[in-house]
Design a protein around this motif. Structure first.
Motif, PDB file in Angstrom:
ATOM      1  N   ARG A 101      29.085  28.018 -39.027  1.00 60.34           N
ATOM      2  CA  ARG A 101      28.312  27.213 -40.621  1.00 60.34           C
ATOM      3  C   ARG A 101      29.520  26.654 -40.593  1.00 60.34           C
ATOM      4  N   VAL A 102      30.641  27.574 -40.705  1.00 62.69           N
ATOM      5  CA  VAL A 102      32.190  26.883 -41.277  1.00 62.69           C
ATOM      6  C   VAL A 102      32.821  26.313 -40.066  1.00 62.69           C
ATOM      7  N   GLN A 134      35.439  12.854 -39.750  1.00 58.84           N
ATOM      8  CA  GLN A 134      34.841  12.141 -40.885  1.00 58.84           C
ATOM      9  C   GLN A 134      36.674  12.030 -41.533  1.00 58.84           C
ATOM     10  N   ASP A 180      28.010  13.213 -45.067  1.00 59.50           N
ATOM     11  CA  ASP A 180      28.186  14.338 -45.749  1.00 59.50           C
ATOM     12  C   ASP A 180      26.791  15.009 -45.806  1.00 59.50           C
ATOM     13  N   ASP A 230      38.986  13.683 -42.071  1.00 58.64           N
ATOM     14  CA  ASP A 230      39.150  13.820 -43.493  1.00 58.64           C
ATOM     15  C   ASP A 230      40.129  15.428 -43.205  1.00 58.64           C
ATOM     16  N   MET A 280      21.511  26.960 -39.755  1.00 60.31           N
ATOM     17  CA  MET A 280      21.373  28.367 -40.334  1.00 60.31           C
ATOM     18  C   MET A 280      19.725  28.940 -39.916  1.00 60.31           C
ATOM     19  N   ILE A 330      25.540  16.187 -42.369  1.00 61.52           N
ATOM     20  CA  ILE A 330      26.314  17.052 -41.653  1.00 61.52           C
ATOM     21  C   ILE A 330      25.802  18.462 -42.282  1.00 61.52           C
ATOM     22  N   GLU A 331      25.019  18.290 -43.537  1.00 58.39           N
ATOM     23  CA  GLU A 331      24.441  19.375 -44.704  1.00 58.39           C
ATOM     24  C   GLU A 331      22.864  19.773 -44.008  1.00 58.39           C
ATOM     25  N   PHE A 346      33.764  17.647 -40.634  1.00 61.35           N
ATOM     26  CA  PHE A 346      35.239  17.034 -41.436  1.00 61.35           C
ATOM     27  C   PHE A 346      36.131  16.549 -41.332  1.00 61.35           C
ATOM     28  N   LEU A 388      23.151  21.789 -40.487  1.00 61.54           N
ATOM     29  CA  LEU A 388      23.737  23.352 -41.145  1.00 61.54           C
ATOM     30  C   LEU A 388      22.777  23.963 -41.245  1.00 61.54           C
ATOM     31  N   ALA A 389      21.556  22.885 -41.976  1.00 60.68           N
ATOM     32  CA  ALA A 389      20.183  23.328 -42.427  1.00 60.68           C
ATOM     33  C   ALA A 389      19.346  23.885 -41.322  1.00 60.68           C
ATOM     34  N   ALA A 438      31.019  22.839 -40.105  1.00 63.14           N
ATOM     35  CA  ALA A 438      31.690  21.731 -40.773  1.00 63.14           C
ATOM     36  C   ALA A 438      33.025  21.279 -40.582  1.00 63.14           C
TER      37      ALA A 438
END
Lengths: 279, 123
Positions: free
Chosen positions: B90-91, B101, B3, B103, B14, B6-7, B98, B10-11, B94
């Motif tokens: 971004r989506v 992962q 996680d 998930d 963006m 990933i974050e 996942f 993303l940062a 994400a």
């Protein structure tokens, strides 16, 4: 007013809207649209289009900082985005069929409610719910927030009512070209009992995603006038950054009351304008 | 990817995306202003927008046509579109995280959000 004077005036106004939004804790989008409509006599649809771009710019700019500190909960954000984006598409479609004067009235009402929501006292205790809903656990929504003493787990409740409230926030976002952050925060903070810091960070992520859902509709209907979008989006973005810096030095508590009264008056004027009354 | 990774990714995406889009908007708009010095803006009355400001393909065609009559506004709109695509990216990113992962639930949820966004754009 001719170019480049018009651009200069609009950009200055947008910077002020961005600063004001950051200081009061409202988004820049909900302040810049009344400014363009009441102050510059611009059609509300062009104003909404420009504000929507400003909302996405601000969300993306601030989101980078939020994500880095690990406060935002991606699972909650994405799950609730199903509701907000669906709502936003419906809201944006409504905006294309509603009369612009009706949009003005609804905008003013939403602005008043937003001011009311921001007056709500936040106790800051962040006690949270004692245990999570079964649905929240199945969706793996509960998470942990970084604290100085190490990660602290938090519970999530009210998944369905929170989801429905988010759909309403989405409709407002698409209908009015705003981020509807205040409504999103209420849904997560009050209904789902998520800690406030996680709520604000996650809401910021969702604001951009929600606003993006209106883009296609606005674009096809010609709501984006580049001549307006450029100074407004860049102005609000710059103003929001400036406002975030000013927060540390300006005594916001005493100024907040003044700002909120000003914003309320603007809201009433928007409603009156929509109803055909000019002051 | 966990996680946190990933974050962080993303940062970066963006911030980079916003800066690039802002630069294109500033450039295109400065170009427009220079060629429209003294013009009267017309945003007071709603009239929709011409196809070179609505259709992405037309937008790029106009923006690349340097000798054209002066539709620099297409360049601005390309910057705007780039900015607007930021949350979509971004989506999508994400969703990739996942998938990596394994998930399944959140792969499905992020793809559903992505689906709504794409639908809103192409319907």
């Amino acid at each position: 007013m001719t170019e480049p004077l018009f651009t200069l005036a609009v950009a200055t106004g947008s910077i002020l809207a961005g600063v004001l939004g950051a200081l009061v804790g409202l988004g820049g989008g909900i302040i810049v649209t009344p400014m363009l409509v009441l102050g510059f006599g611009i059609d509300i649809r062009y104003a909404m289009g420009a504000a929507l771009v400003a909302v996405i710019a601000t969300s993306s700019g601030a989101g980078a900082a939020y994500l880095r500190d690990g406060m935002s909960n991606m699972r909650i954000g994405l799950f609730l985005s199903i509701a907000t984006t669906t709502g936003a598409v419906c809201g944006a479609w409504l905006a294309t069929v509603l009369d612009p004067s009706a949009l003005s009235v609804i905008f003013g009402a939403a602005l008043l409610v937003t001011v009311g929501l921001s007056l709500r006292k936040h106790d800051g205790a962040d006690a949270g719910a004692p245990g999570s809903d079964p649905l929240a656990i199945r969706l793996r929504l509960p998470g942990a927030m970084p604290m100085p003493a190490g990660p602290r787990a938090y519970a999530v409740v009210g998944v369905l009512p929170g989801f429905l409230a988010m759909a309403v926030a989405g409709v407002l976002s698409g209908l009015l070209g705003i981020g509807s952050g205040a409504f999103k925060v209420v849904a997560m903070d009050q209904i789902m009992r998520i800690p406030f810091k996680v709520t604000t960070a996650t809401s910021n992520f969702m604001i951009g995603v929600t606003a993006a859902a209106s883009v296609g509709v606005y674009l096809k209907q010609g709501f984006f006038d580049p001549v307006l979008v450029a100074p407004v989006a860049l102005g609000v973005l710059g103003g929001a950054f400036l406002g975030a810096r000013l927060l540390a030095v300006v005594p916001t508590k005493s100024l907040r009351a003044v700002f909120l009264i000003v914003v309320s008056l603007i809201a009433v004027q928007m409603m009156l304008r929509g109803a055909g009354v000019r002051i | 990817m966990n996680d946190e990774q990933i974050e962080k990714a993303l940062a970066r995406l963006m911030l980079g995306g916003v800066l690039l889009a802002a630069a294109i908007i500033v450039g295109g708009y400065a170009w427009f202003l220079v060629s429209h010095w003294g013009a009267v803006p017309g945003a007071h009355v709603f009239s929709g927008e011409p196809s070179y400001l609505v259709d992405p393909v037309e937008m790029v065609r106009q923006a690349l046509d340097v000798g054209a009559v002066g539709e620099r506004r297409s360049v601005v709109m390309i910057g705007v579109l780039l900015l607007l695509l930021n949350p979509v990216a971004r989506v999508a990113l994400a969703a990739c995280g996942f998938i990596a992962q394994k998930d399944r639930l959140y792969t499905a949820i992020s793809l559903l959000v992505l689906g709504v966004l794409l639908f809103s754009f192409f319907w």
